[in-house]
Write an enzyme that holds these catalytic residues in place. Structure first.
Site, PDB file in Angstrom:
ATOM      1  CE  LYS A  66      -4.075  -2.057   2.075  1.00  0.00           C
ATOM      2  NZ  LYS A  66      -5.092  -1.968   3.117  1.00  0.00           N
ATOM      3  N   GLY A 137       0.727   1.102   8.658  1.00  0.00           N
ATOM      4  CA  GLY A 137      -0.034   1.443   7.455  1.00  0.00           C
ATOM      5  C   GLY A 137      -1.532   1.357   7.649  1.00  0.00           C
ATOM      6  CB  ALA A 138      -3.691  -1.120   9.324  1.00  0.00           C
ATOM      7  N   GLY A 250     -13.542  -6.870  11.216  1.00  0.00           N
ATOM      8  CA  GLY A 250     -13.443  -5.927  10.107  1.00  0.00           C
ATOM      9  C   GLY A 250     -14.069  -6.401   8.806  1.00  0.00           C
TER      10      GLY A 250
END
Ligand code: ATR
Length: 282
Positions: A66, A137-138, A250
């Site tokens: 990402k 990153g999340a 999630g």
């Protein structure tokens, strides 16, 4: 002619994205194909180039590419920076659009998280005390959409405090009108505090662990949200045992972020609820 899309990651075999996008296709009648592509750790950029040359219309990007995706977008097309809004802020891109010679980057993870929390779980973020666990990153990817909902307070907790400090600085530099009070914390310093919404954006669940949260951290009515899906994580079990009013994995976020990507590509918004329900049955 069928428009081609894909998700690129490593590993990728477990990805539910092809299944989700095929359900969106069947529901909307859009003429698309969607496949999962494994890229070698140093081969992300060349896979993207190949897809572009083969006429794909766009792709999703998942772990561990990402951040690299955000570099590709700005490297290949400076002009697309205007459209490169959410992704640029987050420096983590999960959706690419191939348009003419340009690659336009977006991040739909945060929108997906916020939609799942507000629309599906019916939890109002505005005015609430939010604890975001993790500074990787999340966590970056969801931060701006969360702040857009104007929580009263956001505490970013991380095992390595320095990363949370850096994270907070980046947020303050990239956000114009901050109405939320933002602070950083390590886990021991959370003792005695309470939050209405606690989001686990760490990768701790992958190894069957959880951040060391103190008991009593859940305020009455609190929602515990784990961005992982597919299993009951130690954080979710802890939340159930320590008074969270609602606990979610999630899966809804996964479907909502996919729906936002689909909308960016096709201009059509699929229904997410039947897709979430179908995946929950599996
Ligand atoms: P991702 O892209 O999934 O966010 P990452 O960038 O490697 O992955 O970040 C992982 C995050 O999970 C980090 O915030 C990490 O904390 P550190 O910065 O201190 O390493 C957090 N994390 C991973 N395992 C953890 C654990 N067992 N307890 C607490 N935090 C953990």
């Amino acid at each position: 002619m069928t428009d081609k899309y894909a998700v690129i990651g490593n590993p990728i075999a477990h990805s539910k994205s092809p299944q989700i996008h095929k359900m969106f296709r069947d529901q909307t009648g859009e003429d698309i194909s969607y496949e999962a592509i494994l890229a070698p750790p140093d081969g992300f950029a060349s896979v993207v180039e190949r897809l572009r040359k083969e006429g794909y219309k766009g792709c999703n990007v998942t772990v561990p590419f990402k951040f690299e995706a955000s570099n590709i977008v700005s490297d290949i097309s400076k002009e697309s920076l205007d459209a490169f809004d959410a992704g640029h802020k987050a420096d983590a891109v999960n959706t690419l659009v191939f348009r003419d010679e340009k690659i336009i980057g977006h991040n739909t993870d945060g929108i997906g998280l916020v939609r799942d929390i507000t629309n599906n779980l019916h939890f109002e973020i505005a005015g609430k005390r939010v604890l975001l666990m993790g500074a990787g990153g999340a966590a970056y990817g969801v931060l701006h959409p969360l702040l857009d909902k104007q929580p009263k307070e956001l505490v970013i907790a991380n095992r390595t405090l320095e990363k949370a400090v850096q994270f907070k600085k980046t947020v303050e530099q990239t956000t114009q009108f901050l109405t939320t009070s933002i602070s950083v914390s390590d886990y021991p310093a959370l003792s005695g505090k309470q939050f209405d919404l606690i989001i686990n954006a760490t990768s701790s669940g992958l190894s069957g662990e959880m951040p060391p949260l103190p008991p009593g951290i859940f305020a009455p009515g609190a929602l515990a949200y784990d961005m992982m899906y597919g299993r009951e994580t130690p954080f979710m079990a802890f939340a159930r045992a320590h008074g969270a009013a609602a606990v979610s994995d999630g899966l809804g976020m996964l479907v909502e972020q996919a729906a936002e990507s689909f909308f960016i590509w096709r201009g059509v918004r699929p229904e997410t609820r039947p897709v979430i329900a179908a995946l929950q049955q599996q």
